[in-house]
Design an enzyme around this catalytic site. Structure first.
Site, PDB file in Angstrom:
ATOM      1  CG  ASN A  10       9.528  -3.340  -0.853  1.00 40.23           C
ATOM      2  OD1 ASN A  10      10.469  -3.293  -0.353  1.00 40.23           O
ATOM      3  ND2 ASN A  10       8.344  -2.159  -1.355  1.00 40.23           N
ATOM      4  CE  LYS A  12       6.256  -2.443   1.597  1.00 43.67           C
ATOM      5  NZ  LYS A  12       4.738  -2.053   1.910  1.00 43.67           N
ATOM      6  CG  HIS A 100       6.716   0.849  -3.065  1.00 38.81           C
ATOM      7  ND1 HIS A 100       6.031   1.755  -1.571  1.00 38.81           N
ATOM      8  CD2 HIS A 100       6.355   0.273  -2.921  1.00 38.81           C
ATOM      9  CE1 HIS A 100       5.671   0.304  -1.167  1.00 38.81           C
ATOM     10  NE2 HIS A 100       5.987  -0.386  -1.804  1.00 38.81           N
ATOM     11  CD  GLU A 102       5.423   1.415   1.716  1.00 39.27           C
ATOM     12  OE1 GLU A 102       6.369   1.281   2.301  1.00 39.27           O
ATOM     13  OE2 GLU A 102       4.585   0.770   2.288  1.00 39.27           O
ATOM     14  CD  GLU A 172       3.984  -2.291  -4.637  1.00 39.90           C
ATOM     15  OE1 GLU A 172       4.110  -3.635  -4.091  1.00 39.90           O
ATOM     16  OE2 GLU A 172       3.773  -1.433  -4.120  1.00 39.90           O
ATOM     17  N   GLY A 178      -0.378  -3.096   2.184  1.00 38.39           N
ATOM     18  CA  GLY A 178      -0.367  -3.465   4.251  1.00 38.39           C
ATOM     19  C   GLY A 178      -1.966  -3.853   5.019  1.00 38.39           C
ATOM     20  CB  SER A 218      -2.602  -6.980   0.918  1.00 34.71           C
ATOM     21  OG  SER A 218      -2.773  -6.215   1.796  1.00 34.71           O
TER      22      SER A 218
END
Ligand code: G2H
Length: 256
Positions: A10, A12, A100, A102, A172, A178, A218
């Site tokens: 991904n 991003k 996701h 985010e 996730e 991250g 991560s």
């Protein structure tokens, strides 16, 4: 049941279309031998890269699959800035992320919106990667399993078995995204095992055994093997580490 592992990068909001071509060429070169064929490899670039990636993958008959990071829940019309499932299908995308964290956090996507996106993906022949996972406070309160299972159920609401058996679920934990904080492999397995249990309850054990569940947050070459050793983890959704082609290749070759 043997589930083919799936490693998805991904990207991003990183890599423009020229950088994307160079990156995918590097991946293709490094994965040109047969060894990795038992692992499915996918990249999820920004929308503006997809046509370039398609041209490269089609032209060179690469085994790398690709998809988008989001899809509109609508089929077409006055939705400024949105991209439809049929547009992605026309670009021969295989996958699309739905929900996701985010998107949930910065774009306020609810389980209902995510559910509509999962359906829009299936309607257009795309495979949704349904992303689920808890924030830190939810984990600290001990509600991570219930929270995540509710997202699975909400995301798959009214999705029939013949579609659901093809979904990919990405667990996730938001606090591990991250941040460099990896969720321990036992903790990841706890939730991924519970997700499979929920899928068995919603559909059947047979279907639950077919569905691939990824861990994300991560993931790096240094921790992927331990994560992949868990019985209910069938792949990884890789963010930061997927931007380095050599590192992503090492993740794909987690068995080496
Ligand atoms: C989680 C993950 C990829 P990272 O968002 O979806 O990102 O590997 O950078 O934690």
């Amino acid at each position: 049941t043997t589930r083919t592992p799936i490693m998805a990068g991904n990207w991003k909001m990183n890599l423009n279309h020229l950088e994307a071509i160079a990156h995918v060429q590097k991946l293709a070169f490094a994965l040109a031998d047969k060894d990795y064929e038992a692992v499915e490899v996918a990249v999820l670039p920004p929308f503006t890269d997809l046509r370039s990636v398609q041209t490269l993958v089609d032209g060179d008959k690469l085994k790398i699959k690709y998809g988008a990071q989001d899809v509109s829940q609508h089929e077409s019309g006055a939705y400024t800035g949105e991209i439809s499932g049929s547009m992605l299908a026309k670009l021969k995308c295989s996958y699309v992320l739905a929900g996701h964290s985010e998107r949930r956090q910065y774009h306020h996507e609810t389980d209902d919106v995510v559910n509509a996106k999962v359906k829009a993906a299936f309607q257009n022949g795309l495979t949704p990667i349904l992303c689920v996972g808890e924030e830190l406070d939810v984990r600290e309160a001990g509600n991570h399993v219930d929270h995540t299972l509710a997202q699975v159920e909400g995301g798959l609401k009214d999705v029939p078995a013949e579609q659901a058996e093809n979904v990919v679920i990405a667990y996730e934990p938001v606090w591990a995204i991250g941040t460099g904080k990896v969720c321990g492999s036992d903790d990841a397995q706890e939730v991924c095992g519970a997700i499979r249990g929920k899928l068995a309850e919603l559909y059947s054990q047979d279907i639950a055994d077919k569905i691939r569940i990824q861990y994300g947050g991560s993931v790096k070459s240094g921790n992927v093997a331990e994560i992949m050793a868990k019985p209910d983890i069938d792949g990884a959704l890789v963010g930061g580490a997927s931007l380095d082609a050599d590192e992503f290749v090492k993740i794909v070759r987690f068995r080496d």
